[in-house]
Write a protein that holds these residues in place. Structure first.
Motif, mmCIF file in Angstrom:
data_model
loop_
_atom_site.group_PDB
_atom_site.id
_atom_site.type_symbol
_atom_site.label_atom_id
_atom_site.label_comp_id
_atom_site.label_asym_id
_atom_site.label_seq_id
_atom_site.Cartn_x
_atom_site.Cartn_y
_atom_site.Cartn_z
ATOM 1 N N VAL A 93 -4.536 -5.700 14.480
ATOM 2 C CA VAL A 93 -2.792 -5.863 14.898
ATOM 3 C C VAL A 93 -2.726 -5.839 15.896
ATOM 4 N N THR A 94 -2.609 -7.967 16.275
ATOM 5 C CA THR A 94 -2.853 -8.538 17.617
ATOM 6 C C THR A 94 -1.319 -8.742 18.186
ATOM 7 N N ARG A 95 -1.353 -8.256 19.187
ATOM 8 C CA ARG A 95 0.048 -8.754 20.084
ATOM 9 C C ARG A 95 0.194 -9.796 20.483
ATOM 10 N N THR A 96 0.978 -10.411 20.715
ATOM 11 C CA THR A 96 1.413 -12.543 21.519
ATOM 12 C C THR A 96 2.629 -12.528 21.595
ATOM 13 N N GLY A 97 2.898 -12.550 22.698
ATOM 14 C CA GLY A 97 4.059 -12.764 23.063
ATOM 15 C C GLY A 97 5.552 -11.711 22.980
ATOM 16 N N GLU A 98 5.554 -12.053 22.392
ATOM 17 C CA GLU A 98 7.267 -11.054 21.587
ATOM 18 C C GLU A 98 6.863 -10.823 20.194
ATOM 19 N N GLY A 99 5.854 -11.069 19.830
ATOM 20 C CA GLY A 99 5.223 -10.632 18.652
ATOM 21 C C GLY A 99 3.822 -10.189 18.360
ATOM 22 N N PHE A 100 3.859 -10.200 17.261
ATOM 23 C CA PHE A 100 2.016 -10.179 17.036
ATOM 24 C C PHE A 100 2.408 -10.466 15.516
ATOM 25 N N THR A 101 0.226 -10.559 14.996
ATOM 26 C CA THR A 101 -0.479 -11.169 13.970
ATOM 27 C C THR A 101 -0.888 -9.718 13.997
ATOM 28 N N PHE A 102 -0.083 -9.372 11.893
ATOM 29 C CA PHE A 102 -0.765 -8.170 11.025
ATOM 30 C C PHE A 102 -2.510 -9.011 10.364
ATOM 31 N N VAL A 103 -3.403 -8.860 9.858
ATOM 32 C CA VAL A 103 -4.404 -8.864 8.477
ATOM 33 C C VAL A 103 -4.392 -7.998 8.785
ATOM 34 N N ASN A 104 -4.193 -7.929 6.749
ATOM 35 C CA ASN A 104 -4.902 -6.448 5.902
ATOM 36 C C ASN A 104 -5.765 -7.107 4.985
ATOM 37 N N ASP A 105 -6.905 -7.497 5.144
ATOM 38 C CA ASP A 105 -7.614 -7.481 4.437
ATOM 39 C C ASP A 105 -8.721 -6.426 3.903
ATOM 40 N N HIS A 106 -7.701 -5.897 2.337
ATOM 41 C CA HIS A 106 -8.300 -5.501 1.495
ATOM 42 C C HIS A 106 -8.540 -5.193 -0.327
ATOM 43 N N VAL A 107 -9.458 -3.941 -0.192
ATOM 44 C CA VAL A 107 -9.677 -4.327 -1.912
ATOM 45 C C VAL A 107 -8.632 -2.720 -2.549
ATOM 46 N N GLN A 108 -7.837 -3.399 -4.129
ATOM 47 C CA GLN A 108 -7.702 -3.264 -4.652
ATOM 48 C C GLN A 108 -8.167 -2.358 -5.981
ATOM 49 N N LYS A 109 -7.800 -1.650 -6.645
ATOM 50 C CA LYS A 109 -8.036 -1.280 -7.688
ATOM 51 C C LYS A 109 -7.082 -1.641 -8.902
ATOM 52 N N THR A 110 -7.303 -2.547 -9.847
ATOM 53 C CA THR A 110 -7.286 -2.845 -11.044
ATOM 54 C C THR A 110 -6.665 -2.176 -11.896
ATOM 55 N N ALA A 111 -7.338 -0.924 -12.260
ATOM 56 C CA ALA A 111 -6.929 0.153 -14.054
ATOM 57 C C ALA A 111 -5.965 -0.056 -13.640
ATOM 58 N N GLY A 112 -6.068 0.202 -15.132
ATOM 59 C CA GLY A 112 -4.311 0.079 -15.638
ATOM 60 C C GLY A 112 -3.433 -1.605 -15.768
ATOM 61 N N LEU A 113 -3.818 -2.022 -15.896
ATOM 62 C CA LEU A 113 -3.735 -3.695 -15.563
ATOM 63 C C LEU A 113 -3.717 -4.079 -17.035
ATOM 64 N N PRO A 114 -2.435 -4.711 -17.945
ATOM 65 C CA PRO A 114 -3.410 -5.068 -19.028
ATOM 66 C C PRO A 114 -4.196 -5.808 -19.142
ATOM 67 N N SER A 115 -4.822 -5.693 -20.643
ATOM 68 C CA SER A 115 -6.198 -6.216 -21.459
ATOM 69 C C SER A 115 -5.986 -7.359 -20.337
ATOM 70 N N PHE A 116 -5.330 -8.558 -20.747
ATOM 71 C CA PHE A 116 -4.969 -10.268 -20.122
ATOM 72 C C PHE A 116 -5.536 -10.265 -18.869
ATOM 73 N N ALA A 117 -4.873 -10.000 -18.578
ATOM 74 C CA ALA A 117 -4.990 -9.645 -16.630
ATOM 75 C C ALA A 117 -6.166 -9.138 -16.119
ATOM 76 N N ALA A 118 -6.801 -7.605 -16.633
ATOM 77 C CA ALA A 118 -7.940 -7.556 -15.753
ATOM 78 C C ALA A 118 -9.273 -8.104 -16.384
ATOM 79 N N LYS A 119 -9.171 -9.300 -17.001
ATOM 80 C CA LYS A 119 -10.336 -10.188 -17.831
ATOM 81 C C LYS A 119 -10.437 -11.170 -16.189
ATOM 82 N N PHE A 120 -9.531 -11.912 -15.160
ATOM 83 C CA PHE A 120 -9.069 -12.408 -14.332
ATOM 84 C C PHE A 120 -9.418 -11.547 -13.294
ATOM 85 N N THR A 121 -9.215 -10.275 -13.120
ATOM 86 C CA THR A 121 -9.263 -9.465 -12.237
ATOM 87 C C THR A 121 -10.941 -8.775 -11.529
#
Length: 160
Positions: free
Chosen positions: A42-70
């Motif tokens: 989180v970087t403050r800039t003037g009256e605002g800010f920029t938020f960046v979240n580089d994250h890795v999520q689990k994909t367990a439970g996705l339907p099979s048609f989606a799991a092959k892409f993720t």
């Protein structure tokens, strides 16, 4: 596909804005989402800010048609640029995946509280499956927003 989601907080727009710009709040949200990993800035800039979240999520439970892409996990880089407390532009990139997500977040007074409105355009470039995958992405994002909202409600009550 268009995503439109509204949530309310019992706090002023300025209080919600300050919460959204607090790195400790964003870490707490990532922990509540049970992500595999997160790198938050989180970087403050003037009256605002920029938020960046580089994250890795689990994909367990996705339907099979989606799991092959993720695969077992998927990486997403969420970027919000807040010029001030009225709103932000949002992009979510998934490196190596055929998805595009972009839109806005706005904060507005709502009685004694705040209405947060999230508007996103979701596009997946996979012939024949795009509609199903976009609906799945839509539902996953709404669930994540609702988790952030629950953490935010608690945060604004002082549960940190």
């Amino acid at each position: 596909m268009r995503l439109h989601h509204e949530i309310t907080y019992e706090a002023t727009p300025d209080e919600v804005f300050e919460m959204l710009g607090d790195k400790a709040f964003r870490v707490k949200v990532s922990e509540a989402l049970d992500v595999v990993s997160h790198d938050i800035d989180v970087t403050r800039t003037g009256e605002g800010f920029t938020f960046v979240n580089d994250h890795v999520q689990k994909t367990a439970g996705l339907p099979s048609f989606a799991a092959k892409f993720t695969g077992d996990t998927t990486r997403a880089i969420q970027r919000e640029v807040w010029e001030d407390s009225s709103g932000a532009t949002v992009t979510i990139d998934s490196p190596g995946k055929p998805a595009q997500i972009a839109g806005t977040i706005s904060l507005a007074p709502n009685g004694s509280g705040t209405l947060e409105t999230i508007e996103l355009d979701l596009k997946i470039k996979i012939p024949l499956l795009a509609g199903k995958l976009e609906q799945l992405l839509h539902d996953t994002i709404v669930e994540s927003i609702d988790v952030e909202h629950a953490v935010g409600q608690a945060w604004l009550r002082g549960e940190r």
